[in-house]
Structure formats: structure tokens, C-alpha cells
Design an enzyme around this catalytic site. Structure first.
Site, short mmCIF file in Angstrom:
data_model
loop_
_atom_site.label_atom_id
_atom_site.label_comp_id
_atom_site.label_asym_id
_atom_site.label_seq_id
_atom_site.Cartn_x
_atom_site.Cartn_y
_atom_site.Cartn_z
N HIS A 127 0.84 -1.20 0.00
CA HIS A 127 0.00 0.00 0.00
C HIS A 127 0.88 1.25 0.00
O HIS A 127 0.68 2.17 -0.79
CB HIS A 127 -0.92 -0.01 1.22
N TYR A 174 9.08 15.83 1.42
CA TYR A 174 8.85 17.16 0.85
C TYR A 174 8.68 17.10 -0.65
O TYR A 174 8.03 17.97 -1.24
CB TYR A 174 9.96 18.12 1.30
N LYS A 204 4.08 29.83 4.98
CA LYS A 204 3.20 29.48 3.86
C LYS A 204 1.74 29.49 4.29
O LYS A 204 0.88 30.06 3.60
CB LYS A 204 3.58 28.11 3.29
N SER A 224 -1.09 27.27 -3.98
CA SER A 224 -0.73 28.68 -4.16
C SER A 224 -1.25 29.22 -5.49
O SER A 224 -1.25 30.43 -5.70
CB SER A 224 0.79 28.86 -4.10
N THR A 238 7.14 26.64 7.04
CA THR A 238 5.82 26.09 6.74
C THR A 238 4.74 27.01 7.27
O THR A 238 3.71 27.24 6.62
CB THR A 238 5.67 24.68 7.34
N GLU A 263 12.14 13.03 0.56
CA GLU A 263 11.03 12.42 -0.17
C GLU A 263 9.68 12.94 0.34
O GLU A 263 8.76 13.18 -0.44
CB GLU A 263 11.11 10.89 -0.03
N HIS A 270 14.90 12.16 12.81
CA HIS A 270 13.70 12.22 13.67
C HIS A 270 12.79 11.02 13.43
O HIS A 270 11.85 10.80 14.17
CB HIS A 270 12.95 13.55 13.52
N HIS A 271 13.08 10.26 12.38
CA HIS A 271 12.35 9.00 12.17
C HIS A 271 12.93 7.88 13.05
O HIS A 271 12.42 6.77 13.02
CB HIS A 271 12.43 8.57 10.71
N HIS A 296 13.47 11.61 4.12
CA HIS A 296 12.83 12.85 4.54
C HIS A 296 12.69 13.86 3.43
O HIS A 296 11.61 14.42 3.26
CB HIS A 296 13.42 13.45 5.81
N ASP A 345 7.51 22.95 -25.20
CA ASP A 345 7.40 21.58 -24.69
C ASP A 345 8.39 21.46 -23.55
O ASP A 345 9.03 22.46 -23.17
CB ASP A 345 7.70 20.54 -25.79
N TRP A 349 7.41 -0.49 3.96
CA TRP A 349 7.96 0.18 2.77
C TRP A 349 9.35 0.74 3.02
O TRP A 349 10.10 0.99 2.09
CB TRP A 349 7.02 1.30 2.31
N SER A 390 13.46 6.60 -13.29
CA SER A 390 12.36 7.40 -13.85
C SER A 390 12.27 8.76 -13.18
O SER A 390 12.18 9.80 -13.85
CB SER A 390 11.05 6.63 -13.66
N SER A 391 12.34 8.78 -11.85
CA SER A 391 12.20 10.05 -11.13
C SER A 391 13.35 11.00 -11.44
O SER A 391 13.15 12.20 -11.60
CB SER A 391 12.19 9.81 -9.62
N ARG A 414 1.32 0.39 15.18
CA ARG A 414 0.99 0.32 13.75
C ARG A 414 1.46 -1.03 13.20
O ARG A 414 2.18 -1.76 13.88
CB ARG A 414 1.64 1.47 13.00
#
Lengths: 289, 545
Positions: free
Chosen positions: B84, B264, B338, B275, B335, B262, B309-310, B260, B113, B149, B176-177, B457
Site C-alpha cells: 500500500h 517534501y 506558507k 498557491s 511552513t 522524499e 527524527h524517524h 525525509h 514543450d 515500505w 524514472s524520477s 501500527r
């Protein structure tokens, strides 16, 4: 500042990318099958490799033909330059992951295993009493057995000189190209490719020596892991860079490139310098210290 | 001079194609180099993966509807949670944002293009193959990856046949990315119309420029991490094996150095979309355009120094715990800039509440809830309680579902008329919004309570005291999941027909894409528009006529 769009070449309909995807799918899927012990895997991998090779030749061939036909204006040239710079940037980060692993092992995990610091004091002596966290190491379980290391003075130093020299020769080739001196261009390029091949040869000799005489293998704990993964990936990149320069040599011999427009040559040269810089990092942190 | 002739020839060959639409037939989609086609491919791919990943999520919620094991055996449950996440992150959210970038960046900066159109095709067409590799693991001995994951060793390496397929699938997604990100950066830096200076670019373009940089810096590190997993499993290396001098925790450091940024990567383009939408329906220019740019760049920079922090509970020196706690809390500052700017944009605006605006406002409110729970998690001593509980699950679903996914849906409604030439059904759109927004809170808000009460979890069963809120959450999940079918119906209906959309579509919409016809022609801006600055509206360039 980007001046114009008129004349910005936008290709229509391309078959190469889907071919590349199928090739990559077969190669990596086949590799995964191989690792799971499938007997048909090598065939799948070979087919995938062949498709990828045809794709690369076809795709670059198309681009070279378009370039030589003058389809690309200055703005297209800038796009290619930016693209190559960011590609090299991504490669730098790929190596950074492995250098990070090396530094992490040397600065943190190995000393901690030896009982150093607040983290190590609580776990190290309990889990691995008697282990001294000193680099080089294959860990408290001495995975792979006792091994020797390659001294920096010797083949690594020789290879450093070879690679730095090749960085100079490719620059001399570039100067020749800018002065439109075709013969020196080809000779200096040839010298660069040959120096690259000599580097790879010595690297092979060193690996054979490590495996046969020093019992230093990929399986020699964290030292063997970081040593062979860093130098091995670097060697792979030297190979790719040498192929790129060889293609540039063949193109130069066919009269491609002008003193003003030779992006492909410069891209290959940038890549070569990148490989050079990575080697210097390797020499200092893998071999020397 | 032959170069001139060649140049003229090139211009001719472009002119030949000028007035051509897309070639007929299905193969058009395979061979296309057109940014709009490729954008469409990305968006459809993301939508399909959203439903595949969503089906897995409903499997999870069905199992958790009541205590005890009823539908899924624990191993299959673990496969569902792992897949998932992988599908939603790499298959749904990221490709959806790349789809938006493909469709909009060239139109917003006045480019004909993407800068490298062939590579653009490849960036997309790697994805279906990568996900074939990944999804095929469901049918292999040992099943799909089940170690989460995040692929932590040693657990992930005990996965049977799927390990190598997982790793190579991740490699392909990374390729790809990276190619996609290179294309976006080069397009933005090199393809802007004359006069489109960097600080006149729409904020969506800015957010993608910064996101692309994050992608190019983070994805290769992930590639390195999974390569080490591969060699540890199959080639005898000891990167993550303490017996050989390595450290399983080292994987977590390398992984989260990717992981991390990722996070963002998945939220900055959402900020960009929001925005664009809020000023349109507030009929006011975006408040604090430049501060938005700097805030986005600051978030991107800080995202590289917060990764551990993870891992607060994994065993780090105290200095490490403190450093990562403070840097993490620091992210709240840009943040906050924003969020306040979005509110200030709405302040005293002539607001209307069409469907995109509803989703955007819900984004601001609900994303901020996710941000606050993130701040709670950032406090190291508190995180020792929250770590690996449903509180974390609630937190990142608030930022990813009511954050990223809500922005994607908001953007889809906002630009759908430009893409299809038809207005969507506003009544159905509002139904979709209210059904989703109510159900998503029923789904995720109780998970905060479950986590604070101590429910871990990634488990298929739980203690009886968690039963009530789990039931509530599962009901919300099924309502939210099936509400999305309404979205598919609305999108298909809009493509097939509906009221003709005007060029500007929305009364307050500003920016180059709204000067084009609806639907946008197959080729746009082959002649660059010239941009003059509207000094009252920085960031919303007007074409000079």
C-alpha cells in the site's frame, strides 16, 4: 538568458524509450530471476542487454544525426548541458551514499561495536566482549577470515597518477579541438582512452591480488564491503567514461565537432573529470587513511 | 553557410508539424514526445495506482474493523501494508505531481514543450514496467514484500523471492524520477519565454523547480541504500550486519537521508498547486510571493538535516537526538510562513467556493493539523511514546492524504476545464468534496486517539480497548474509498462532454495557461509569448499584447 524558441527542435514520435523500458525490464527482471535461481534467467538478461545496447546505439545515433544535420540551436545545446550537469550531480549523490556508509562505519558503528561512547558502552561489551573497534576490520565475527589490505603506495598511487594524467590529456584534446587541430585532438583522445584502459587493467590486477593473495574479498566484513563496492562502482564508471570517450574519438575521426559546437565531447570530458574526482576521494579515504 | 541552411531546414521540419494534432491510434501514447500526452499518461497511471493502493488500504481497514483475525492472515496483512505504501508513494502521489508538472510547467512559462522530450517519454514508460516487477511479487513464493515500505534490514532481507524484484523495481522508479526531475529543472531554467524572469514564475513552477532538485539529490541515495541491501542479501557484504562490523541502523540513516526529502517531494508541489488556486478564488494576488519562494527553498534545505527524527527510539547519542529535534521544529517556521500567506491571501478577498477552492481550503486546514501532529512527534521525549503507534499513522495520512492527495484533486478540478475544454459538473464535484472531507476525518482522526492510547501500527490484530475507534476508522475508510469512484465518474464525464469552458475558465485566474484556448491546443507557445511584469501582481505574469 535563453533567447528564443523558434527553431527549438522538438522531436516527434520516438521508439527508443519504450525499447529502453523493455530492455531494462528484461535485464533487471532477469537479474532478479537469476538471484532466485531460475535457469532461464541468463537468456532473459542477455535479451534485455541486447535490446538496451540497440536502444542506446539507436537513440544516440538519432541524436548525433540530428546534431550533425544542424537541427539543434544554441538553446537545445544549453538544455543538453544542463541535463548532463544534473545527471552527474545525481551520480555524485549515488557515490555519496557509499562514502556515507564508509564514514558511518569508521566513525560510529565500528567504534561502538568496540564499546566506545555512550551507545557502545551499553551494548558493545555485552554483545561482543573483547572486540576492539579498530579499522580495518571485518567485524567481531571476523566474517571472511583474516585479510590483508592494499597499501596506498603501490598500484593505487600509480592509478592516481594515471587518472590525473588522463584528466590532463582530455583537456589537451579539448584545447586542440578549440583550435581546430584535428590530429592532436584524436591523439590526445586516444591517449586518454588508453590511460583509462591501463587504469582498469591495474584495477583488475589489484582485485586479483586482493582475492588470491590477501584474502580480501567482497565478503571481508564491512572493510571488504565498502572497499569493493566503492572501487567496483568507480571502475564501472571509468568503463562507461572510457566508452564515451572512445565514441568521441570515433566521431572526431569522422570529422564531427567544430571548435564552437562540441557539446558531446565536453559532456564526456565532464564525466571523465567527475570519475577522476571520485577516485581522489577513494584514494584518500579508502586507501590512504 | 551550411549551418544556416540546416537551421532553416530544422525550422521547416518543425513548421511541417506545427498544425498537426496527435497521430491516430493507440501507439501514439507509446511513442509520444508531447508534454501534454505524457502528462495525461502520468495522471492516468497515478489514478490507477491510487485505486490499486486504495484497494489494499481497504483490505487493511476491513481486517482492522474488529479485533481478532478475520480476513487476512498476518503475513498477507504485512504484504498489504508494505505494498500500500510503496504503491501510493511511488505509483500514485509522485507520478500525479509529475503529471501536473508535464502538463503545466511548459504552459506556465511559455515553452513549446519540455526541454528533453524523448527522455520525458522514457521517464514515464519506465513506470509501468517497474510496477509490473513490483506487483508481480504478489504471485511469487513467499508473496510480496512484507517488511514495511522502509525496507529495514534484516527484516526485509528475509522476504523470499520478492527481495530482488523489490530492489530492482525501486531502482527503476529511481531512474524514472531522476530523469523526470532533470527534465523539469532544465525546462524551467532554459525554456522560459523572454521576460519570464525567475521571480515572475508562477509559484507552482517554483515549487517544482525545488522539488526536482530534491529528487535528483535524494533518489540516488535510495538507489545506493537498496544496492547495499542487494549485496548484503546475495553477495555476502556486511553493510547492515553487526557481526561483520556493519550496522542495521546505518541503513536507517541512509534510507531516511532519502526518505525525509522524499516527504517534501510529495508536499512541495502540493503547496504549489494550492498557491495557484487560492489567489484565483480569492480574486487577489498571492500574499507574500517572494516569501513563499524563500520558504519553499528553506523547507527543501532543512529537509536534508532532519532525517533522524524517524529514528529517535533506535539508539542515538543525545547530541544526535537534540540536533534532529531542533532542526525538525525549525521546519515549522517556513511552513508557518506558507500557511499564514495563504490565509492572508484569502483575507478580505472576494471569495467564491467552487470545488477546487473547497479542496484547497480543506488542504490548508487539514494539512496544518498534520503539521501540528508532526511538531508533537518532533519532540524527542514525547516521540518515545508515539513512535510506531497509530498516532504516526494518523500524522502522515493527514499530510499525505488531506495534504498531497487533496492538492492533487484540487488541481485536477482546477485545470480539468483547461485540459478537456469542458466544465465539470459543479454539483457532483461538491458532493465528492463533502463526502471525501467528512469521511477522511472519520477515517484518520480517531487514529490519533488509538495511537495516544498505545495501539501499535502494522499489526493485523489489537487489544479490545481499541475496538471502537478502529470500527469508526474503518467505516470512514470505506466511505472515503468509494467516494473516489465519484471522482472517476466526474472526470470521465468531463472528458466526454459538458459545458464548453472559456479560455480563462475562472474569473480570477491569472497566468499564461489561461491565455490559451480550452482545451489547450496540442502544441502551444511555439512562438514564445513576451512577458511584461504586472507590478501589482508579482508571480502572475501577463502576456504583452
Amino acid at each position: 538568458m535563453s533567447a528564443t524558441h523558434p527553431g527549438y527542435y522538438i522531436p516527434h514520435d520516438t521508439r527508443w524509450p519504450i525499447m529502453g523500458s523493455i530492455g531494462l525490464f528484461a535485464l533487471l527482471g532477469g537479474f532478479a530471476m537469476l538471484l532466485n535461481g531460475s535457469s532461464s534467467a541468463p537468456v532473459v538478461m542477455i535479451i534485455g542487454t541486447l535490446i538496451l545496447v540497440v536502444m542506446i546505439i539507436g537513440w544516440f545515433g538519432t541524436v548525433i544525426k540530428e546534431s550533425e544535420s544542424g537541427f539543434y540551436n544554441d538553446q537545445v545545446d544549453i538544455s543538453f548541458r544542463h541535463g548532463m550537469i544534473w545527471f552527474i550531480f545525481s551520480e555524485v549523490l549515488f557515490f555519496a551514499a557509499f562514502f556515507g556508509a564508509l564514514f558511518y562505519a569508521r566513525i560510529y558503528s565500528v567504534p561502538w561495536l568496540g564499546g566506545e561512547g555512550s551507545v557502545g558502552a551499553t551494548t558493545g561489551p555485552l554483545l561482543w566482549p573483547g572486540f576492539e573497534g579498530i579499522w580495518p576490520t571485518n567485524g567481531p565475527a571476523e566474517i571472511g577470515g583474516a585479510f590483508g589490505t592494499i597499501p596506498a603506495v603501490g598500484i593505487p598511487l600509480l592509478n592516481t597518477i594515471i587518472l590525473i594524467t588522463s584528466g590532463a590529456t582530455v583537456t589537451l584534446a579539448h584545447w586542440a579541438l578549440k583550435k581546430n587541430q584535428r590530429k592532436p585532438l584524436c591523439w590526445w583522445l586516444l591517449a586518454t582512452v588508453l590511460l583509462g584502459l591501463v587504469f582498469l587493467y591495474f584495477q583488475g590486477v589489484e582485485f586479483a591480488h586482493a582475492y588470491n593473495d590477501l584474502n580480501l574479498t567482497l565478503e571481508s566484513g564491512i572493510y571488504g564491503s565498502t572497499f569493493f563496492m566503492l572501487t567496483g562502482f568507480h571502475g564501472l564508471h571509468v568503463t562507461i567514461g572510457a566508452i564515451m570517450l572512445l565514441v568521441m574519438l570515433l566521431r572526431a575521426m569522422r570529422g564531427h565537432f567544430t571548435p564552437e559546437r562540441h557539446f558531446a565531447f565536453e559532456a564526456a570530458a565532464w564525466y571523465w573529470h567527475f570519475v577522476d574526482v571520485v577516485w581522489i576521494g577513494l584514494f584518500i579515504f579508502v586507501y590512504w587513511f | 553557410m551550411s549551418a544556416n541552411q540546416a537551421h532553416a531546414h530544422a525550422a521547416d521540419s518543425i513548421a511541417e508539424h506545427d498544425h498537426h494534432g496527435p497521430p491516430p491510434g493507440l501507439l501514439r501514447w507509446v511513442f509520444t514526445t508531447n508534454h501534454k500526452d505524457i502528462g495525461t499518461l502520468y495522471l492516468w497511471f497515478a489514478l490507477i495506482m491510487f485505486f490499486v493502493g486504495g484497494a489494499l488500504a481497504l483490505g487493511i481497514r476491513a481486517e482492522l474493523f474488529k479485533p481478532g483475525l478475520q480476513l487476512l492472515d498476518p503475513h498477507l496483512f504485512n504484504q498489504f501494508t508494505t505494498m500500500h505504501a510503496l504503491i501510493m508513494i511511488f505509483g500514485a502521489v509522485m507520478p500525479a505531481f509529475v503529471g501536473f508538472a508535464n502538463w503545466l510547467v511548459p504552459m506556465m512559462i511559455g515553452a513549446p514543450d519540455m526541454a528533453l522530450p524523448r527522455m520525458n517519454n522514457w521517464s514515464f514508460w519506465i513506470l509501468p514496467f517497474a510496477f509490473t516487477l513490483l506487483l508481480a511479487t504478489f504471485f511469487m513464493p513467499g508473496g510480496a514484500p512484507a517488511g514495511g515500505w522502509t525496507m529495514y534490514p534484516p527484516l526485509v532481507l528475509q522476504g523470499g523471492s520478492n527481495v530482488a524484484f523489490l530492489i530492482f523495481a525501486v531502482h527503476m522508479m529511481g531512474i524514472s524520477s531522476i530523469m523526470g526531475a532533470i527534465n523539469v529543472i532544465v525546462t524551467i531554467l532554459n525554456m522560459r519565454a523572454p521576460g519570464m524572469t525567475l521571480l515572475r514564475m508562477p509559484l507552482f513552477v517554483w515549487s517544482w523547480l525545488i522539488t526536482a532538485f530534491l529528487l535528483i539529490a535524494a533518489m540516488p541515495v535510495l538507489a545506493g541504500a537498496v544496492t547495499m541491501l542487494l549485496t548484503d542479501k546475495f553477495f555476502g557484504t556486511s553493510f547492515f550486519n553487526a557481526a561483520g562490523g556493519g550496522d542495521p541502523v546505518m541503513f536507517q540513516h541512509i534510507f531516511w537521508f532519502f526518505g525525509h526529502p522524499e516527504v517534501y517531494i510529495m508536499i512541495l508541489p502540493a503547496f504549489g498547486i494550492i498557491s495557484q488556486i487560492i489567489p484565483t478564488f480569492s480574486r487577489k494576488p498571492l500574499f507574500g510571493y517572494e516569501s513563499m519562494v524563500y520558504a519553499t527553498a528553506s523547507i527543501a534545505f532543512i529537509s536534508f538535516i532532519v532525517w533522524a527524527h524517524h529514528m529517535f527510539t533506535v539508539g542515538m547519542p543525545l547530541t544526535g537526538e537534540l540536533f534532529f529535534m531542533y532542526t525538525t521544529m525549525l521546519i515549522a517556521v517556513p511552513t508557518g510562513v506558507k500557511v499564514f500567506n495563504w490565509m492572508a491571501t484569502m483575507w478580505r478577498g472576494s471569495m467564491t467556493f467552487e470545488t477546487p477552492m473547497l479542496w484547497a481550503i480543506a488542504f490548508v486546514v487539514l494539512f496544518t493539523i498534520g503539521g501540528f501532529s508532526g511538531l508533537m512527534l518532533a519532540i524527542t521525549p514525547v516521540d518515545f511514546q508515539y513512535h510506531d503507534t497509530y498516532f504516526v499513522v494518523a500524522h502522515f495520512h493527514y499530510v499525505l492524504v488531506t495534504g498531497a492527495v487533496f492538492a492533487i484533486i484540487a488541481g485536477a478540478y482546477y485545470w480539468l476545464p483547461k485540459w478537456t475544454g469542458h466544465n465539470y459538473d459543479e454539483t457532483l464535484g461538491k458532493w465528492h468534496f463533502w463526502l471525501s472531507t467528512i469521511s477522511v476525518n472519520v477515517l484518520f482522526f480517531p487514529q490519533h486517539f488509538l495511537g495516544l492510547a498505545g495501539m501499535p501500527r502494522r499489526i493485523p490484530d489489537y487489544a479490545l480497548q481499541f475496538a471502537d475507534w478502529n470500527m469508526v476508522s474503518s467505516v470512514g475508510a470505506f466511505v472515503f474509498g468509494f467516494s473516489q469512484l465519484l471522482f472517476v465518474y466526474i472526470v470521465v464525464q468531463t472528458i466526454r462532454g459538458g459545458k464548453k469552458a472559456t479560455d480563462q475558465v475562472w474569473e480570477g485566474a491569472e497566468g499564461l495557461e489561461w491565455t490559451l484556448a480550452s482545451p489547450a491546443p496540442y502544441h502551444t507557445f511555439e512562438q514564445p509569448p513576451s512577458i511584461k511584469e504586472d507590478s501589482a501582481h508579482p508571480g502572475t505574469p501577463l502576456p504583452a499584447h
